[in-house]
Every structure is written in C-alpha cells, then in structure tokens.
Design a protein around this motif. Structure first.
Motif, mmCIF file in Angstrom:
data_model
loop_
_atom_site.group_PDB
_atom_site.id
_atom_site.type_symbol
_atom_site.label_atom_id
_atom_site.label_comp_id
_atom_site.label_asym_id
_atom_site.label_seq_id
_atom_site.Cartn_x
_atom_site.Cartn_y
_atom_site.Cartn_z
ATOM 1 N N GLU A 127 31.360 -7.469 11.090
ATOM 2 C CA GLU A 127 32.321 -6.495 10.569
ATOM 3 C C GLU A 127 32.896 -6.947 9.232
ATOM 4 N N SER A 128 33.203 -8.232 9.125
ATOM 5 C CA SER A 128 33.760 -8.762 7.892
ATOM 6 C C SER A 128 32.781 -8.631 6.728
ATOM 7 N N SER A 129 31.510 -8.950 6.974
ATOM 8 C CA SER A 129 30.487 -8.851 5.929
ATOM 9 C C SER A 129 30.292 -7.409 5.488
ATOM 10 N N VAL A 130 30.203 -6.508 6.452
ATOM 11 C CA VAL A 130 30.019 -5.095 6.125
ATOM 12 C C VAL A 130 31.232 -4.562 5.355
ATOM 13 N N SER A 131 32.424 -4.993 5.746
ATOM 14 C CA SER A 131 33.637 -4.545 5.059
ATOM 15 C C SER A 131 33.623 -4.947 3.593
ATOM 16 N N LYS A 132 33.165 -6.157 3.305
ATOM 17 C CA LYS A 132 33.094 -6.617 1.914
ATOM 18 C C LYS A 132 32.067 -5.809 1.124
ATOM 19 N N ILE A 133 30.961 -5.499 1.757
ATOM 20 C CA ILE A 133 29.913 -4.720 1.076
ATOM 21 C C ILE A 133 30.403 -3.297 0.784
ATOM 22 N N LEU A 134 31.092 -2.696 1.751
ATOM 23 C CA LEU A 134 31.542 -1.312 1.594
ATOM 24 C C LEU A 134 32.801 -1.195 0.731
ATOM 25 N N GLY A 135 33.563 -2.285 0.646
ATOM 26 C CA GLY A 135 34.834 -2.220 -0.061
ATOM 27 C C GLY A 135 35.912 -1.530 0.740
ATOM 28 N N ARG A 136 35.748 -1.461 2.034
ATOM 29 C CA ARG A 136 36.741 -0.891 2.943
ATOM 30 C C ARG A 136 36.570 -1.525 4.308
ATOM 31 N N GLU A 137 37.530 -1.313 5.180
ATOM 32 C CA GLU A 137 37.451 -1.885 6.513
ATOM 33 C C GLU A 137 36.401 -1.153 7.350
ATOM 34 N N GLN A 150 0.822 -1.222 0.000
ATOM 35 C CA GLN A 150 0.000 0.000 0.000
ATOM 36 C C GLN A 150 0.850 1.263 0.000
ATOM 37 N N ASP A 151 2.003 1.193 0.668
ATOM 38 C CA ASP A 151 2.812 2.400 0.784
ATOM 39 C C ASP A 151 4.067 2.375 -0.098
ATOM 40 N N GLY A 152 4.161 1.426 -1.035
ATOM 41 C CA GLY A 152 5.284 1.482 -1.966
ATOM 42 C C GLY A 152 5.786 0.125 -2.419
ATOM 43 N N TYR A 153 6.763 0.160 -3.327
ATOM 44 C CA TYR A 153 7.436 -1.052 -3.795
ATOM 45 C C TYR A 153 8.515 -1.405 -2.765
ATOM 46 N N THR A 154 8.502 -2.647 -2.268
ATOM 47 C CA THR A 154 9.315 -2.996 -1.103
ATOM 48 C C THR A 154 10.475 -3.928 -1.456
ATOM 49 N N PHE A 155 11.675 -3.497 -1.032
ATOM 50 C CA PHE A 155 12.888 -4.323 -1.141
ATOM 51 C C PHE A 155 13.432 -4.570 0.270
ATOM 52 N N GLU A 156 13.961 -5.767 0.489
ATOM 53 C CA GLU A 156 14.586 -6.084 1.774
ATOM 54 C C GLU A 156 16.024 -6.554 1.543
ATOM 55 N N PHE A 157 16.926 -5.979 2.329
ATOM 56 C CA PHE A 157 18.341 -6.348 2.285
ATOM 57 C C PHE A 157 18.728 -6.828 3.671
ATOM 58 N N GLU A 158 19.309 -8.040 3.777
ATOM 59 C CA GLU A 158 19.565 -8.632 5.091
ATOM 60 C C GLU A 158 20.989 -9.172 5.186
ATOM 61 N N ILE A 159 21.589 -8.936 6.362
ATOM 62 C CA ILE A 159 22.896 -9.506 6.695
ATOM 63 C C ILE A 159 22.711 -10.360 7.944
ATOM 64 N N LYS A 160 23.088 -11.634 7.871
ATOM 65 C CA LYS A 160 23.024 -12.519 9.033
ATOM 66 C C LYS A 160 24.449 -12.787 9.523
ATOM 67 N N PHE A 161 24.597 -12.948 10.828
ATOM 68 C CA PHE A 161 25.938 -13.153 11.391
ATOM 69 C C PHE A 161 25.827 -13.861 12.739
ATOM 70 N N SER A 162 26.917 -14.477 13.130
ATOM 71 C CA SER A 162 26.958 -15.203 14.406
ATOM 72 C C SER A 162 27.933 -14.581 15.392
ATOM 73 N N SER A 163 28.623 -13.517 14.986
ATOM 74 C CA SER A 163 29.571 -12.836 15.876
ATOM 75 C C SER A 163 29.833 -11.430 15.358
ATOM 76 N N LYS A 164 30.453 -10.611 16.208
ATOM 77 C CA LYS A 164 30.793 -9.251 15.792
ATOM 78 C C LYS A 164 31.835 -9.278 14.679
ATOM 79 N N ASP A 165 32.766 -10.209 14.772
ATOM 80 C CA ASP A 165 33.789 -10.319 13.731
ATOM 81 C C ASP A 165 33.163 -10.633 12.372
ATOM 82 N N GLU A 166 32.191 -11.537 12.353
ATOM 83 C CA GLU A 166 31.542 -11.895 11.090
ATOM 84 C C GLU A 166 30.725 -10.713 10.548
#
Length: 577
Positions: free
Chosen positions: A102-112, A84-100
């Motif tokens: 940070e590592s996933s976000v670093s790959k997405i951003l292309g930087r540490e 009703q309020d728009g076209y919906t996209f969902e983006f999700e990151i799953k992880f089991s630790s802070k290190d994982e």
C-alpha cells in the motif's frame, strides 16, 4: 449515370476514411499479475507491449526515466526489447507485507491507496475477497502519459483485459481494478457502528449486528459462539436480544483508547483491516482552535448480505455539545466525497459497500479576552518578543491549557501564569531580529516577522534605531476574538532612549519621562514601528573633550586679551607722566 458515379465515389471515400482512421488506432497489450502468499509477501508485475509500428526509440529513455523511482528500491522499470508481438516494458513492485504494498502504491499514485483482502471459513462466510481502490492504468500512468505526448504513439489504446491475482496455489481472474469475491455464506441484515468521542482521549463504541430470525433459529449456538469469541473482554455488555423480525447481537465498550477502539473493532468484524486515526491531518489547528480529523477504514468481508450483496452499514459519530465540526466524507475510487449529515452533534450515514473509509473533521474554538505584544530591548539587535494570550478567569482554563500544549508541542518557550484580571499563556521569542522572525514564522505563520534598522552618522552623538513588527494573526481569530483589545508595549533594559511608537493606522505615541511606550489595536493584524536612539559614548567623550578644549582656549584667549589691554593702558599712563 453521373448520380450513380457520384454515389459510388462518395461511398469509396467514406470507406477509405473509416479504414484509414482504423489504421491510426493502435493497441497495446497490458498484462498485470499480482502474486502474494498468505502473509501478503510477493510482487506485482505489469507487462506492456507497444505495437511494432511505434517509434519506440523516441520514447524509450523518457519512459525508463519516469518509471524509475529513485527513493523506492523495491520498484523497477525495464525495457526488454523487441519481441514478435511488440516492444516490451516491464514494471515491477516487490513487497513483503500489505502495508509495504500500500505504501509503495501510494507513492506511485501520489495519493493514499487502500487494499482490502480476506479469506474466511466461518459459520457466516466462506471464500476469498480482495478489493483495491486503484486501477492498473494508474500504476503505469507515467508510461501512458509519455506515449500520449509523442506523435508515433499518441493514438495507442491500452488493453487492460489480462489481470490475474495468485494467492499461494489459487489463481483468480481480475478486472483492471482488482475486485474479487468467491464469498458465500449465511446472510445477515445489517451492522450499526456508533462512536462517542469524549474529546478527552477516550471513546465509547457500540456495534450491533442484525440477524434474520431464520438464520438465528437455525444457527443460534454457532452464532453465539462465533460472536462471543470475537468479543473482547473489555466489553461492558454483550449478548443477543430479540427485536421482532430479527435478533440483534450488541456489544458495548466504554472508555477505550484509540488503539483499543481499533483492536476491539478488528475482533468483532473478524478483520485485520480496521484502522483509526485521530489528529491534525492537514495542519489546520491554531493556538486558539483545534482542527482535528477522525478517520476510519474497515471492511465487512466476513459477512454476506441477501443474494450475496454487501450488507447495509449504519455509521454514527458523536461529539460533545460545544465541539464544532465540518462535513464528513467517504472515499470512492480514491477520491473523498462529502456525504452524511449532522444532527445535534451526531454525524450519521448509511452505506452498502463492503469496504469503507470515512473522514470527519471536528474541533473546538476557544475565546480570548485579548492579546498583549511586549517588546523588551536588551541591546543592539537583541530583544525579547513576548505574545500573551489572555483568557477569562471564569471559563478560560481549558483554552489556556490547549494553547500551552499547542506551543509546547512545537518546542516553544511557553509558560502559564495569571494576573489580577486574566489567565495568561505567554510565548517568548528571544534573539536578534532575524532569529525572532524565524521563531514567529514557525509558531504563527509567514506573515509575522521583525525588521531592525540602525542609522549611525560619523558626526552624530547617537544611533537612530527603528524596529518594524509585522503582526498577522487574523487567520487564527474568529469573529469574536478579532474584536478583543490588543496592546503593543515597548520597554528597554539597555541604554537606548525610546522615542516613539506608531502603527499603520496612524496612531502615534511618544516617550515621556522614561515610561513604556504602548499602542492599541484590534483585528490581529498591524504593522507597528518603534523609533529610538542609542547614545554613542565615544562620540560624546570626544565632544566633551573638544568642548572643554575650546572652552579652555576661549578662557585663555579672554584672559590674554584682557591682560593685554591692561598692559597697554598702564604703558600709556606711564608715557603720559
């Protein structure tokens, strides 16, 4: 009347322009929810609702393609369709630790990427603190870039107002860049951290906490118990001393490994975020100079400054006298910015943020007394190419050992020995010209290679050989090393005849009496060309046989002609009688 009409018309046009420009601006709602438990296991779900006025069909496939990271199974992007309020996209990151995470976000951003989190209940601080150095918009930049490149969505503006972080049963409202603090506590004045790097694999670290007199007098027993509990048994000294208007708790560690330095710092800062790296981060080391970086990250979430502000931290890093260094830098909003100053081999800076990441480059340059390049010819397109780095016998041992370890780590064929005049570190490259080129590129860089040619004529008694050696070591030489003598020598263990050796500066030397060929240059850069020839035994045998046959035929012909003349003369003599 005309003026009034013109004025009304002008106002109408302006009002229309404003209305239409407003209509062209569309809002997309972005909601980010970070769910974590006490072990920092969970997920981050970002929901984007594009306005119904958008032509979503023209960008949907592109968004899905760029939002799916094939090498990251824990990251997903999904189109949920029209609501009703728009076209919906969902983006999700799953992880089991802070290190994982940070590592996933670093790959997405292309930087540490860095994430700092703490939950405290101590004599000095109580509450929850979390901070990230990236924005929600950074995580979905793939989507916003696609929309900006499409006419139907190029004017869409993204509203990042809805951001929450849930830790267990507690939920916190957050900004687009997570920065949450519910910390309250007893203020302290400052922290000083000093590190001495011996460049021999061990470190000294001193940490000093400055506590206001009122705080110490009120909580002296609790403070003493708190700091002593967080002080490692490895400490050489620890304790409180009065410094006039404040009390200082000082702890001194000596001779620690890098891991031990990190461990004792985590203890005394009451934080699990401290991490230390020391090594060649940017592959900037060469056989003649170190290019190392000392890098440390930590937070001061366990301490509170006056009026709940971050406390002042003084950071010092000391190096041995002969060590070179570069500008230090700290990370702000994901970018490294030069800061601090060097005085007599000590880097120092003051900062008042509660998260801290610093990089400090350093290194040692070693002097050489020369370089020898030795080419041994074993057979057709089979060589041993040796590079000898020469060091003074007086003070070159450390430089030779460093070069030896540098090449050994690259699995090179390297050895140490000494001559009457020098200490030597020698790197041997064996094989064909193509194989040697591959090794030279690996150890010295892409400008170093060998090219071998052989010219064999069907009627020739020998093969003409030519080897061109492209030497490019200028990038590893400082101004002093570039002036040292360099010699290129060729000798053979095969049946090849050496002819000449020349370089691109016009110097030429010719073989005499089977001695080695040598040529001298400086600067670490030269193109050396060797010429030789290889006897073709089969051609020589054929040549000898042909020559022998021709010789025998000639002798036979001479004898035959001689006998013929003698026979004619005798026959004439008989007829005369």
């Amino acid at each position: 009347m005309k003026k009034v009409t013109s004025l009304i018309l002008l106002c109408f046009l302006v009002l229309s322009a404003v209305c239409f420009s407003g209509c062209n601006t569309q809002k997309a709602q972005v909601t980010s929810v970070l769910n974590i438990d006490e072990n920092f296991s969970g997920n981050r779900l970002i929901t984007v609702k594009l306005p119904l006025s958008c032509d979503v069909d023209s960008i949907q496939n592109d968004i899905m393609e760029k939002g799916m990271y094939e090498d990251m199974e824990n990251v997903s992007c999904e189109y949920l369709g029209v609501e009703q309020d728009g076209y919906t996209f969902e983006f999700e990151i799953k992880f089991s630790s802070k290190d994982e995470y940070e590592s996933s976000v670093s790959k997405i951003l292309g930087r540490e990427a860095s994430v700092f989190v703490s939950k405290k209940n101590t004599v000095l601080a109580n509450g929850f603190r979390m901070k990230e150095d990236f924005d929600t918009g950074d995580l979905i930049s793939f989507l916003t870039k696609v929309s900006k490149s499409n006419k139907s969505t190029e004017n869409v503006e993204y509203d990042y107002a809805k951001n929450t972080v849930t830790v267990g049963t507690d939920t916190f409202d957050a900004q687009s860049t997570v920065d949450i603090s519910t910390i309250d506590g007893v203020p302290i004045n400052s922290i000083k951290i000093r590190t001495v790097n011996s460049k021999e694999g061990v470190y000294d670290r001193t940490i000093i906490f400055s506590i206001p007199n009122d705080t110490y007098n009120k909580l002296s027993n609790e403070l003493t118990g708190y700091f002593e509990t967080n002080t490692s048994p490895k400490a050489q000294y620890y304790g409180f001393t009065s410094q006039g208007e404040a009390w200082e708790y000082q702890v001194i560690y000596k001779g620690l490994s890098l891991d031990e330095t990190e461990e004792v710092t985590r203890m005394i800062l009451d934080s699990d975020s401290d991490s230390i790296f020391y090594g060649d981060r940017d592959n900037s080391s060469t056989p003649l100079s170190e290019g190392l970086t000392f890098e440390e990250s930590f937070d001061t979430f366990s301490f509170v400054g006056k009026d709940k502000k971050p406390i002042k931290v003084t950071y010092e890093y000391a190096l041995p006298t002969l060590t070179t260094h570069g500008d230090g830098s700290i990370k702000k909003n994901g970018d490294w910015q030069n800061t601090g100053e060097w005085t007599d081999g000590v880097f120092s800076l003051d900062f008042t943020d509660d998260v801290f990441s610093v990089r400090i480059p350093d290194g040692i340059e070693y002097n050489i007394s020369g370089i020898n390049f030795i080419l041994q010819i074993d057979d057709e397109d089979s060589f041993v190419r040796t590079t000898e780095f020469l060091y003074s016998k007086n003070d070159g041992e450390n430089g030779r050992n460093y070069a030896y370890n540098f090449f050994a780590k690259k699995n090179a064929d390297v050895e140490k020995y000494e001559t009457d005049d020098s200490l030597v570190c020698a790197v041997k490259n064996k094989g064909t010209s193509a194989e040697i080129t591959e090794q030279l590129v690996k150890y010295f860089g892409s400008g170093n290679f060998v090219n071998y040619d052989i010219d064999e004529n069907a009627l020739s008694l020998s093969k003409k050989t030519s080897l061109t050696d492209y030497i490019s070591l200028g990038h590893i030489l400082n101004s002093n090393n570039a002036l040292q003598p360099m010699t290129y020598t060729v000798h053979t263990k095969s049946n090849e005849n050496m002819v000449s050796l020349n370089d691109d500066l016009g110097s030429t030397t010719y073989a005499k009496d089977g001695s080695n060929l040598s040529i001298n240059f400086t600067g670490g850069k030269s193109t050396v060309v060797y010429h030789g020839n290889i006897p073709i035994v089969s051609h020589i045998i054929v040549y000898i046989i042909v020559c022998a046959v021709l010789l025998c035929a000639t002798i036979f012909l001479i004898i035959f002609m001689t006998n013929k003349k003698v026979f004619k003369r005798r026959k004439k003599e008989k007829s005369d009688v």
